[in-house]
Write a protein that holds these residues in place. Structure first.
Motif, PDB file in Angstrom:
ATOM      1  N   SER A 137       0.808  -1.219   0.000  1.00 30.58           N
ATOM      2  CA  SER A 137       0.000   0.000   0.000  1.00 30.58           C
ATOM      3  C   SER A 137       0.840   1.267   0.000  1.00 30.58           C
ATOM      4  CB  SER A 137      -0.933  -0.003   1.214  1.00 30.58           C
ATOM      5  OG  SER A 137      -0.180  -0.077   2.420  1.00 30.58           O
ATOM      6  N   SER A 138       2.141   1.158   0.338  1.00 25.56           N
ATOM      7  CA  SER A 138       2.999   2.345   0.383  1.00 25.56           C
ATOM      8  C   SER A 138       3.928   2.441  -0.823  1.00 25.56           C
ATOM      9  CB  SER A 138       3.837   2.328   1.665  1.00 25.56           C
ATOM     10  OG  SER A 138       4.671   1.171   1.712  1.00 25.56           O
ATOM     11  N   ASP A 139       3.643   1.701  -1.880  1.00 27.69           N
ATOM     12  CA  ASP A 139       4.460   1.740  -3.089  1.00 27.69           C
ATOM     13  C   ASP A 139       4.513   3.177  -3.626  1.00 27.69           C
ATOM     14  OD1 ASP A 139       5.557   1.517  -5.648  1.00 27.69           O
ATOM     15  OD2 ASP A 139       4.365  -0.222  -6.218  1.00 27.69           O
ATOM     16  N   PRO A 140       5.702   3.806  -3.669  1.00 26.50           N
ATOM     17  CA  PRO A 140       5.765   5.204  -4.108  1.00 26.50           C
ATOM     18  C   PRO A 140       5.559   5.393  -5.604  1.00 26.50           C
ATOM     19  CG  PRO A 140       7.962   4.368  -3.650  1.00 26.50           C
ATOM     20  CD  PRO A 140       7.007   3.289  -3.230  1.00 26.50           C
ATOM     21  N   SER A 141       5.506   4.282  -6.363  1.00 29.82           N
ATOM     22  CA  SER A 141       5.273   4.407  -7.800  1.00 29.82           C
ATOM     23  C   SER A 141       3.815   4.135  -8.156  1.00 29.82           C
ATOM     24  CB  SER A 141       6.184   3.438  -8.571  1.00 29.82           C
ATOM     25  OG  SER A 141       5.856   2.088  -8.277  1.00 29.82           O
ATOM     26  N   TYR A 142       2.935   4.128  -7.157  1.00 34.24           N
ATOM     27  CA  TYR A 142       1.515   3.812  -7.401  1.00 34.24           C
ATOM     28  C   TYR A 142       0.664   4.672  -6.467  1.00 34.24           C
ATOM     29  CZ  TYR A 142      -2.334   0.660  -8.777  1.00 34.24           C
ATOM     30  OH  TYR A 142      -3.496   0.131  -9.300  1.00 34.24           O
ATOM     31  N   PHE A 202       8.410  -4.337   1.576  1.00 31.73           N
ATOM     32  CA  PHE A 202       7.833  -3.115   1.023  1.00 31.73           C
ATOM     33  C   PHE A 202       8.609  -1.885   1.494  1.00 31.73           C
ATOM     34  CE2 PHE A 202       3.643  -5.646   1.085  1.00 31.73           C
ATOM     35  CZ  PHE A 202       3.946  -6.225  -0.136  1.00 31.73           C
ATOM     36  N   ALA A 203       9.123  -1.924   2.723  1.00 27.80           N
ATOM     37  CA  ALA A 203       9.928  -0.812   3.211  1.00 27.80           C
ATOM     38  C   ALA A 203      11.231  -0.710   2.426  1.00 27.80           C
ATOM     39  CB  ALA A 203      10.219  -0.979   4.704  1.00 27.80           C
ATOM     40  N   GLY A 204      11.845  -1.855   2.106  1.00 26.00           N
ATOM     41  CA  GLY A 204      13.079  -1.850   1.331  1.00 26.00           C
ATOM     42  C   GLY A 204      12.859  -1.313  -0.072  1.00 26.00           C
ATOM     43  N   TYR A 205      11.751  -1.741  -0.703  1.00 24.42           N
ATOM     44  CA  TYR A 205      11.466  -1.263  -2.060  1.00 24.42           C
ATOM     45  C   TYR A 205      11.167   0.232  -2.045  1.00 24.42           C
ATOM     46  CZ  TYR A 205       9.469  -0.979  -6.728  1.00 24.42           C
ATOM     47  OH  TYR A 205       9.218  -0.636  -8.029  1.00 24.42           O
ATOM     48  N   ARG A 206      10.407   0.678  -1.066  1.00 16.70           N
ATOM     49  CA  ARG A 206      10.085   2.111  -0.962  1.00 16.70           C
ATOM     50  C   ARG A 206      11.359   2.936  -0.789  1.00 16.70           C
ATOM     51  NH1 ARG A 206       6.869   1.590   2.957  1.00 16.70           N
ATOM     52  NH2 ARG A 206       8.224   2.197   4.683  1.00 16.70           N
ATOM     53  N   ALA A 207      12.270   2.461   0.063  1.00 12.16           N
ATOM     54  CA  ALA A 207      13.522   3.189   0.277  1.00 12.16           C
ATOM     55  C   ALA A 207      14.365   3.231  -0.999  1.00 12.16           C
ATOM     56  CB  ALA A 207      14.303   2.542   1.421  1.00 12.16           C
ATOM     57  N   LEU A 208      14.415   2.123  -1.742  1.00 14.75           N
ATOM     58  CA  LEU A 208      15.170   2.079  -2.991  1.00 14.75           C
ATOM     59  C   LEU A 208      14.628   3.108  -3.980  1.00 14.75           C
ATOM     60  CD1 LEU A 208      17.184   0.682  -4.981  1.00 14.75           C
ATOM     61  CD2 LEU A 208      15.260  -0.809  -5.621  1.00 14.75           C
ATOM     62  N   VAL A 209      13.319   3.156  -4.143  1.00 11.01           N
ATOM     63  CA  VAL A 209      12.718   4.068  -5.119  1.00 11.01           C
ATOM     64  C   VAL A 209      12.914   5.523  -4.707  1.00 11.01           C
ATOM     65  CG1 VAL A 209      10.547   4.768  -6.217  1.00 11.01           C
ATOM     66  CG2 VAL A 209      11.054   2.341  -5.907  1.00 11.01           C
ATOM     67  N   HIS A 210      12.742   5.811  -3.421  1.00 12.48           N
ATOM     68  CA  HIS A 210      12.910   7.186  -2.961  1.00 12.48           C
ATOM     69  C   HIS A 210      14.355   7.661  -3.100  1.00 12.48           C
ATOM     70  CE1 HIS A 210       9.043   7.270  -0.310  1.00 12.48           C
ATOM     71  NE2 HIS A 210       8.823   7.786  -1.504  1.00 12.48           N
ATOM     72  N   ARG A 211      15.310   6.785  -2.833  1.00 10.94           N
ATOM     73  CA  ARG A 211      16.705   7.213  -2.845  1.00 10.94           C
ATOM     74  C   ARG A 211      17.299   7.248  -4.250  1.00 10.94           C
ATOM     75  NH1 ARG A 211      21.097   5.044   1.448  1.00 10.94           N
ATOM     76  NH2 ARG A 211      19.483   5.950   2.788  1.00 10.94           N
ATOM     77  N   TYR A 212      16.909   6.277  -5.097  1.00  7.68           N
ATOM     78  CA  TYR A 212      17.575   6.145  -6.393  1.00  7.68           C
ATOM     79  C   TYR A 212      16.648   6.324  -7.598  1.00  7.68           C
ATOM     80  CZ  TYR A 212      21.452   4.469  -3.606  1.00  7.68           C
ATOM     81  OH  TYR A 212      22.459   4.376  -2.683  1.00  7.68           O
ATOM     82  N   ALA A 240      25.385   0.747   0.690  1.00  8.38           N
ATOM     83  CA  ALA A 240      24.120   1.472   0.537  1.00  8.38           C
ATOM     84  C   ALA A 240      22.934   0.515   0.580  1.00  8.38           C
ATOM     85  CB  ALA A 240      24.124   2.256  -0.772  1.00  8.38           C
ATOM     86  N   TRP A 241      23.119  -0.705   0.048  1.00  8.59           N
ATOM     87  CA  TRP A 241      22.046  -1.703   0.147  1.00  8.59           C
ATOM     88  C   TRP A 241      21.743  -2.028   1.607  1.00  8.59           C
ATOM     89  CZ3 TRP A 241      18.935  -2.739  -3.721  1.00  8.59           C
ATOM     90  CH2 TRP A 241      19.399  -2.626  -5.035  1.00  8.59           C
ATOM     91  N   LEU A 242      22.782  -2.099   2.436  1.00 12.97           N
ATOM     92  CA  LEU A 242      22.557  -2.374   3.851  1.00 12.97           C
ATOM     93  C   LEU A 242      21.743  -1.259   4.498  1.00 12.97           C
ATOM     94  CD1 LEU A 242      26.084  -3.736   4.841  1.00 12.97           C
ATOM     95  CD2 LEU A 242      23.982  -5.053   4.511  1.00 12.97           C
ATOM     96  N   GLU A 243      21.969  -0.018   4.077  1.00  5.61           N
ATOM     97  CA  GLU A 243      21.167   1.092   4.595  1.00  5.61           C
ATOM     98  C   GLU A 243      19.709   0.978   4.170  1.00  5.61           C
ATOM     99  OE1 GLU A 243      23.027   4.679   3.325  1.00  5.61           O
ATOM    100  OE2 GLU A 243      24.504   4.663   4.958  1.00  5.61           O
ATOM    101  N   LEU A 244      19.463   0.300   3.038  1.00  8.13           N
ATOM    102  CA  LEU A 244      18.088   0.067   2.571  1.00  8.13           C
ATOM    103  C   LEU A 244      17.481  -1.169   3.218  1.00  8.13           C
ATOM    104  CD1 LEU A 244      18.651   0.681  -1.265  1.00  8.13           C
ATOM    105  CD2 LEU A 244      17.771   2.314   0.431  1.00  8.13           C
ATOM    106  N   HIS A 245      18.230  -1.815   4.108  1.00  7.24           N
ATOM    107  CA  HIS A 245      17.806  -3.054   4.775  1.00  7.24           C
ATOM    108  C   HIS A 245      17.608  -4.194   3.776  1.00  7.24           C
ATOM    109  CE1 HIS A 245      17.458  -1.175   8.725  1.00  7.24           C
ATOM    110  NE2 HIS A 245      16.933  -0.138   8.103  1.00  7.24           N
ATOM    111  N   VAL A 246      18.491  -4.223   2.780  1.00  3.11           N
ATOM    112  CA  VAL A 246      18.544  -5.333   1.830  1.00  3.11           C
ATOM    113  C   VAL A 246      19.872  -6.043   2.061  1.00  3.11           C
ATOM    114  CG1 VAL A 246      18.574  -6.002  -0.597  1.00  3.11           C
ATOM    115  CG2 VAL A 246      17.088  -4.136   0.171  1.00  3.11           C
ATOM    116  N   ASP A 247      19.826  -7.304   2.468  1.00  9.30           N
ATOM    117  CA  ASP A 247      21.039  -8.017   2.853  1.00  9.30           C
ATOM    118  C   ASP A 247      21.911  -8.345   1.638  1.00  9.30           C
ATOM    119  OD1 ASP A 247      20.332 -10.745   1.778  1.00  9.30           O
ATOM    120  OD2 ASP A 247      18.690 -10.509   3.196  1.00  9.30           O
ATOM    121  N   PRO A 248      23.165  -8.762   1.874  1.00  6.62           N
ATOM    122  CA  PRO A 248      24.095  -8.992   0.764  1.00  6.62           C
ATOM    123  C   PRO A 248      23.626 -10.032  -0.248  1.00  6.62           C
ATOM    124  CG  PRO A 248      25.304  -8.795   2.821  1.00  6.62           C
ATOM    125  CD  PRO A 248      23.848  -8.829   3.190  1.00  6.62           C
TER     126      PRO A 248
END
Length: 315
Positions: free
Chosen positions: A34-39, A143-153, A182-190
């Motif tokens: 529901s928090s998708d920034p592209s929708y 969803f939080a990781g995807y939202r952070a990726l879109v907002h930052r990049y 930077a991925w770690l800051e987005l809470h996306v593991d290696p």
């Protein structure tokens, strides 16, 4: 909120579906939480998407009038491409003519929901990045990781998209340049970030697939991409009605509970669904529509408080 004085669209179309198309519910297949920034869905019920097309970024607005006619407007470099994609996005390419419900529960669900379709975005890598982020984590974390990726990049969506607080996801070139820290800051593991960057490096080859079978082969040849991820991509990018999310945390258990009162293993689910091939995921969706998921008797899976150092297997 954009007003009637907003910039004239760069491309528009009016499309009459050949069936009573539930445009909104089909479009929502593309949303990542529901928090998708592209929708966004505006108060008037129009659906807005920020899309990274092969021709460039675009803002797409889709609205359906009471008579079922679909009106689509788009802004940005990718406006023509995204407007041309609208019928497929709303399920026009999903052929249900040879679907046989077979089982009484599926038949009843099909009687109640005969107009649902699988939409196709045509954007493999965009779907793949989101699906890898969703591997083996809670929906909240994914969803939080995807939202952070879109907002930052990502980028602000063109035209009235900015006023809608709409974003366009980053392109493959941007994604493959994101450093590991930077991925770690987005809470996306290696493990997941390596899979995403590897996929971004072969983005052009993935987009040149020759249909669902070929795309499945190409996707599963990548490290960190397995059966589940391939199915998730084929569902949204190609509208593949046979793409079942095997090895999902819930699907086999839910379908088994609905049909037999006992959770299935993935092997049992595969055997059960075989009569519906090549539309197995249609059967899965219909069963969910009438039975929902199994009762949850235990605590929900909690988001992780740290990122693992080891590499899990492909999903």
């Amino acid at each position: 909120m954009p007003s009637s004085s907003e910039a004239r669209p760069d491309a528009s179309t009016v499309w009459q579906p050949g069936w009573p198309c539930p445009a909104g519910s089909i479009l929502r297949q593309q949303r990542r939480g529901s928090s998708d920034p592209s929708y966004r869905i505006d108060p008037a019920g129009a659906h807005w998407r920020g899309v990274r097309t092969p021709a460039g970024p675009a803002t797409l607005r889709v609205r359906q009038d009471p008579g079922g006619v679909v009106h689509a407007d788009a802004w940005g470099e990718g406006a023509e491409w995204v407007v041309a994609s609208v019928p497929g996005l709303l399920g026009a390419d999903d052929d249900v003519s040879d679907f046989d419900p077979i089982h009484p529960m599926v038949a009843e669900a099909w009687r109640r929901r005969p107009h649902g379709r699988f939409g196709r975005s045509g954007l493999v890598v965009q779907s793949l990045i989101g699906s890898i982020i969703e591997q083996k984590v809670t929906g909240q974390e994914a969803f939080a990781g995807y939202r952070a990726l879109v907002h930052r990049y990502g980028d602000r969506a063109p035209g009235p998209g900015e006023a809608m607080r709409l974003w366009v996801p980053p392109d493959a070139d941007t994604v493959r340049m994101i450093p590991s820290w930077a991925w770690l800051e987005l809470h996306v593991d290696p493990a997941r970030s390596r899979a995403i960057v590897t996929a971004a490096r072969v983005a052009d080859a993935l987009e040149r697939h020759d249909g669902p079978v070929d795309l499945d082969r190409r996707l599963r040849s990548l490290p960190g991409v397995g059966v589940w991820t391939s199915a998730e991509v084929r569902q949204t990018a190609l509208g593949d009605p046979d793409a079942v999310s095997f090895f999902d945390y819930h699907v086999a258990k839910d379908i088994g509970w609905a049909m037999t009162g006992t959770p299935f293993t993935d092997a049992e689910l595969e055997e059960f669904l075989e009569p519906w091939r090549p539309q197995r995921n249609r059967a899965v969706g219909l069963i969910y529509s009438i039975a929902g998921g199994r009762p949850r008797r235990g605590p929900r899976m909690s988001p992780r408080t740290h990122l693992p150092g080891r590499t899990p297997g492909s999903r």
